[in-house]
Design a protein around this motif. Structure first.
Motif, PDB file in Angstrom:
ATOM      1  N   GLU A  13       0.933  -1.159   0.028  1.00 24.17           N
ATOM      2  CA  GLU A  13       0.033  -0.126  -0.070  1.00 24.17           C
ATOM      3  C   GLU A  13       0.896   1.226  -0.061  1.00 24.17           C
ATOM      4  N   HIS A  14       1.974   1.073   0.386  1.00 27.07           N
ATOM      5  CA  HIS A  14       2.992   2.327   0.615  1.00 27.07           C
ATOM      6  C   HIS A  14       3.894   2.488  -0.867  1.00 27.07           C
ATOM      7  N   THR A  15       3.747   1.901  -1.865  1.00 27.38           N
ATOM      8  CA  THR A  15       4.119   1.750  -3.012  1.00 27.38           C
ATOM      9  C   THR A  15       3.935   3.183  -3.589  1.00 27.38           C
ATOM     10  N   VAL A  16       4.830   3.804  -4.100  1.00 30.45           N
ATOM     11  CA  VAL A  16       4.609   5.319  -4.891  1.00 30.45           C
ATOM     12  C   VAL A  16       3.700   4.924  -6.100  1.00 30.45           C
ATOM     13  N   ALA A  44      -4.529   6.101 -10.114  1.00 33.22           N
ATOM     14  CA  ALA A  44      -3.372   5.882  -9.854  1.00 33.22           C
ATOM     15  C   ALA A  44      -2.740   4.848 -10.653  1.00 33.22           C
ATOM     16  N   PHE A  45      -1.396   5.094 -10.978  1.00 27.76           N
ATOM     17  CA  PHE A  45      -0.808   4.298 -11.904  1.00 27.76           C
ATOM     18  C   PHE A  45       0.341   3.825 -11.291  1.00 27.76           C
ATOM     19  N   GLY A  46       0.735   2.556 -11.527  1.00 24.87           N
ATOM     20  CA  GLY A  46       2.193   2.239 -11.311  1.00 24.87           C
ATOM     21  C   GLY A  46       3.352   2.507 -11.728  1.00 24.87           C
ATOM     22  N   SER A  47       3.257   3.188 -13.127  1.00 24.52           N
ATOM     23  CA  SER A  47       4.315   3.933 -13.645  1.00 24.52           C
ATOM     24  C   SER A  47       3.899   5.185 -14.381  1.00 24.52           C
ATOM     25  N   ALA A  48       4.611   6.031 -14.626  1.00 23.39           N
ATOM     26  CA  ALA A  48       4.251   7.171 -15.293  1.00 23.39           C
ATOM     27  C   ALA A  48       4.111   6.918 -16.718  1.00 23.39           C
ATOM     28  N   LEU A  64       2.422   9.674  -5.208  1.00 20.64           N
ATOM     29  CA  LEU A  64       1.928   9.565  -3.964  1.00 20.64           C
ATOM     30  C   LEU A  64       1.867   8.077  -3.391  1.00 20.64           C
ATOM     31  N   ALA A  65       1.830   7.747  -2.236  1.00 21.58           N
ATOM     32  CA  ALA A  65       1.607   6.512  -1.809  1.00 21.58           C
ATOM     33  C   ALA A  65       0.002   6.637  -1.601  1.00 21.58           C
ATOM     34  N   ILE A  66      -0.700   5.203  -1.499  1.00 19.19           N
ATOM     35  CA  ILE A  66      -2.209   5.203  -1.597  1.00 19.19           C
ATOM     36  C   ILE A  66      -2.649   6.027  -0.345  1.00 19.19           C
ATOM     37  N   PRO A  67      -2.097   5.711   1.062  1.00 14.64           N
ATOM     38  CA  PRO A  67      -2.599   6.241   2.256  1.00 14.64           C
ATOM     39  C   PRO A  67      -2.698   7.792   2.219  1.00 14.64           C
ATOM     40  N   ALA A  68      -1.800   8.548   1.612  1.00 15.72           N
ATOM     41  CA  ALA A  68      -1.829   9.880   1.264  1.00 15.72           C
ATOM     42  C   ALA A  68      -2.733  10.295   0.339  1.00 15.72           C
ATOM     43  N   LEU A  69      -2.989   9.488  -0.264  1.00 10.24           N
ATOM     44  CA  LEU A  69      -3.974   9.962  -1.492  1.00 10.24           C
ATOM     45  C   LEU A  69      -5.405   9.753  -0.826  1.00 10.24           C
ATOM     46  N   VAL A  78     -14.884  11.766  -2.028  1.00 13.24           N
ATOM     47  CA  VAL A  78     -14.541  10.925  -2.869  1.00 13.24           C
ATOM     48  C   VAL A  78     -14.230   9.415  -2.204  1.00 13.24           C
ATOM     49  N   ARG A  79     -14.600   8.372  -2.735  1.00 15.73           N
ATOM     50  CA  ARG A  79     -14.523   7.244  -2.013  1.00 15.73           C
ATOM     51  C   ARG A  79     -13.833   6.381  -2.709  1.00 15.73           C
ATOM     52  N   HIS A  80     -13.398   6.514  -4.223  1.00 16.41           N
ATOM     53  CA  HIS A  80     -12.920   5.344  -5.179  1.00 16.41           C
ATOM     54  C   HIS A  80     -11.497   5.770  -5.561  1.00 16.41           C
ATOM     55  N   ILE A  81     -10.584   4.809  -5.412  1.00 20.09           N
ATOM     56  CA  ILE A  81      -9.214   4.995  -6.208  1.00 20.09           C
ATOM     57  C   ILE A  81      -9.303   3.799  -7.221  1.00 20.09           C
TER      58      ILE A  81
END
Length: 107
Positions: A13-16, A44-48, A64-69, A78-81
């Motif tokens: 979950e803390h992956t950028v 949110a994407f795993g790579s640019a 961003l990491a998911i918790p920060a987002l 907003v409840r969906h990523i």
């Protein structure tokens, strides 16, 4: 029956992640999108490269990491990523399915 295949690991979950933003003056503002049911979401994407493939090379991104987002979007309701979305649309035909009718301007 025994399987030698293992399920792919869930990303930490803390992956950028790379999150689309728009520029508003000196600020970067999260871009919101809509799901099919009309609810707002963020991507949110795993790579640019994946983000640019879907949204275009000019799309600004922040990492961003998911918790920060999640902390940023929750107060906004907003409840969906959506992680690593792909374009879901019907293929565009090479030729029109119906012939065009050219209309002349009325005088």
């Amino acid at each position: 029956m025994t399987s030698t295949e293992t399920a792919p690991e869930e990303p930490d979950e803390h992956t950028v992640r790379y999150v689309p933003v728009r520029i508003a003056g000196d600020a970067r503002v999260l871009r919101f999108f809509r799901r099919r049911d009309g609810s707002r979401c963020v991507l949110a994407f795993g790579s640019a490269a994946d983000a640019h493939e879907l949204l275009g090379s000019e799309q600004e991104l922040i990492d961003l990491a998911i918790p920060a987002l999640r902390d940023m979007i929750t107060p906004l309701g907003v409840r969906h990523i959506v992680l690593d979305p792909r374009l879901v649309a019907p293929a565009v035909p090479d030729t029109p399915q119906r012939p065009f009718t050219v209309l002349e301007p009325q005088r």
